[in-house]
Design a protein around this motif. Structure first.
Motif, short mmCIF file in Angstrom:
data_model
loop_
_atom_site.label_atom_id
_atom_site.label_comp_id
_atom_site.label_asym_id
_atom_site.label_seq_id
_atom_site.Cartn_x
_atom_site.Cartn_y
_atom_site.Cartn_z
N GLY A 11 0.18 2.86 7.70
CA GLY A 11 -0.72 2.02 8.46
C GLY A 11 -0.65 0.58 8.01
O GLY A 11 0.41 0.07 7.65
N TYR A 12 -1.81 -0.06 7.99
CA TYR A 12 -1.89 -1.49 7.69
C TYR A 12 -1.26 -1.81 6.35
O TYR A 12 -0.42 -2.73 6.24
CB TYR A 12 -3.35 -1.93 7.70
CG TYR A 12 -3.55 -3.35 7.19
CD1 TYR A 12 -3.36 -4.43 8.03
CD2 TYR A 12 -3.90 -3.59 5.86
CE1 TYR A 12 -3.53 -5.73 7.56
CE2 TYR A 12 -4.07 -4.87 5.38
CZ TYR A 12 -3.88 -5.94 6.24
OH TYR A 12 -4.04 -7.21 5.77
N TRP A 13 -1.63 -1.11 5.29
CA TRP A 13 -1.13 -1.46 3.96
C TRP A 13 0.34 -1.13 3.79
O TRP A 13 1.04 -1.77 2.99
CB TRP A 13 -1.98 -0.78 2.88
CG TRP A 13 -3.34 -1.38 2.78
CD1 TRP A 13 -4.52 -0.80 3.17
CD2 TRP A 13 -3.66 -2.69 2.31
NE1 TRP A 13 -5.56 -1.68 2.97
CE2 TRP A 13 -5.07 -2.85 2.45
CE3 TRP A 13 -2.91 -3.74 1.80
CZ2 TRP A 13 -5.72 -4.01 2.07
CZ3 TRP A 13 -3.56 -4.91 1.43
CH2 TRP A 13 -4.95 -5.04 1.57
N TYR A 14 0.85 -0.17 4.54
CA TYR A 14 2.28 0.10 4.54
C TYR A 14 3.02 -1.09 5.13
O TYR A 14 4.05 -1.54 4.59
CB TYR A 14 2.56 1.37 5.34
CG TYR A 14 3.99 1.84 5.27
CD1 TYR A 14 4.40 2.72 4.27
CD2 TYR A 14 4.93 1.41 6.21
CE1 TYR A 14 5.71 3.16 4.21
CE2 TYR A 14 6.23 1.85 6.15
CZ TYR A 14 6.63 2.72 5.15
OH TYR A 14 7.93 3.14 5.07
N LEU A 15 2.51 -1.61 6.24
CA LEU A 15 3.09 -2.80 6.88
C LEU A 15 3.06 -3.99 5.93
O LEU A 15 4.05 -4.72 5.79
CB LEU A 15 2.32 -3.12 8.15
CG LEU A 15 2.81 -4.33 8.96
CD1 LEU A 15 3.97 -3.92 9.87
CD2 LEU A 15 1.68 -4.91 9.80
N VAL A 16 1.93 -4.19 5.26
CA VAL A 16 1.80 -5.33 4.34
C VAL A 16 2.76 -5.18 3.15
O VAL A 16 3.39 -6.15 2.72
CB VAL A 16 0.34 -5.45 3.85
CG1 VAL A 16 0.23 -6.41 2.68
CG2 VAL A 16 -0.55 -5.92 5.00
N GLY A 17 2.89 -3.97 2.61
CA GLY A 17 3.80 -3.75 1.50
C GLY A 17 5.23 -4.12 1.86
O GLY A 17 5.93 -4.82 1.12
N GLY A 18 5.67 -3.66 3.03
CA GLY A 18 7.01 -4.02 3.48
C GLY A 18 7.16 -5.51 3.71
O GLY A 18 8.18 -6.11 3.35
N GLY A 19 6.12 -6.13 4.28
CA GLY A 19 6.17 -7.57 4.53
C GLY A 19 6.23 -8.39 3.26
O GLY A 19 6.94 -9.40 3.18
N LEU A 20 5.47 -7.98 2.23
CA LEU A 20 5.49 -8.70 0.96
C LEU A 20 6.88 -8.65 0.32
O LEU A 20 7.36 -9.65 -0.23
CB LEU A 20 4.45 -8.11 0.00
CG LEU A 20 2.99 -8.39 0.35
CD1 LEU A 20 2.07 -7.61 -0.59
CD2 LEU A 20 2.69 -9.89 0.26
#
Length: 237
Positions: free
Chosen positions: A136-145
């Motif tokens: 979800g959201y934090w998976y997306l953020v982890g990849g983006g970081l």
């Protein structure tokens, strides 16, 4: 860290680390055209610091390449900015598709998620969901970081290398614009669903170039807008 180790962590932290880990194979390609963009930025007389700041704030490879290419070609800052924005209109569709992930979150998390959303981590998030994994959201953020860190490091390294080379053109670095853009286009292709928007965009650019006395910047803008319009009209993300 294994999948089992990550699954034992709190949901947000576990998804963040999973996103960081899973995106690494895709990040290799990002590093390659990040180096190429650094070479381009050096040709535009941008320092390593300026290149890094631009990559952190803008964080959009194709948009950055087109904007810098237009500057090198002699276009003004305003038209270069418009060309970059037009090329990245597809990100409006990507961020719009994240409304469920962003709903109810504080403003800073919304801004962070929108800023870090790219073709790569967005597609990876959906691929993991299709396999039955929580993403979800934090998976997306982890990849983006992970992607933004690698992008900035690669672009700064490319700019620093080009600045240390007395004659970049002698090594064929003037082809870096074309090579980097080809690499990005290849990474953006996600199947036959892309064919119609891309074909519409190419057709508009060719017609505008042949039939109207427009500056190349404006034909690029028309192509980007038309491609996004076709994708939106036919429901392509």
């Amino acid at each position: 860290m294994t999948v089992q180790d990550i699954s034992s962590l709190p949901p947000a932290r576990g998804q963040l680390l999973a996103g960081l880990r899973d995106i690494l194979p895709l990040a290799i390609g990002v590093a390659v055209y990040g180096l190429a963009f650094g070479l381009l930025a050096a040709q535009a007389q941008m320092s390593g610091l300026q290149t890094g700041v631009m990559g952190t704030i803008v964080f959009a490879g194709s948009s950055q390449i087109i904007a810098v290419e237009r500057l090198v070609a002699g276009a003004g800052a305003g038209t270069a900015l418009l060309a970059g924005l037009a090329l990245n209109l597809r990100l409006l569709l990507i961020t719009a598709s994240l409304r469920d992930e962003l709903a109810g979150r504080p403003w800073w998390q919304i801004l962070l998620g929108v800023h870090l959303a790219t073709d790569e981590n967005w597609a990876l998030m959906h691929a993991m969901r299709a396999r039955g994994r929580p993403a979800g959201y934090w998976y997306l953020v982890g990849g983006g970081l992970a992607l933004v860190a690698i992008w900035v490091l690669a672009t700064v390294a490319g700019a620093g290398f080009a600045a240390a080379v007395p004659e970049p053109r002698a090594l064929g670095m003037d082809f870096a614009f074309t090579a980097a853009f080809i690499a990005i286009l290849r990474s953006l292709w996600s199947g036959n669903a892309m064919l119609l928007p891309w074909a519409g965009s190419v057709a508009i650019v060719l017609l505008a170039g042949l039939l109207a006395p427009l500056d190349p910047t404006w034909t690029l803008i028309l192509g980007g807008v038309s491609g996004a319009a076709v994708a939106g009209a036919f429901g392509h993300d």
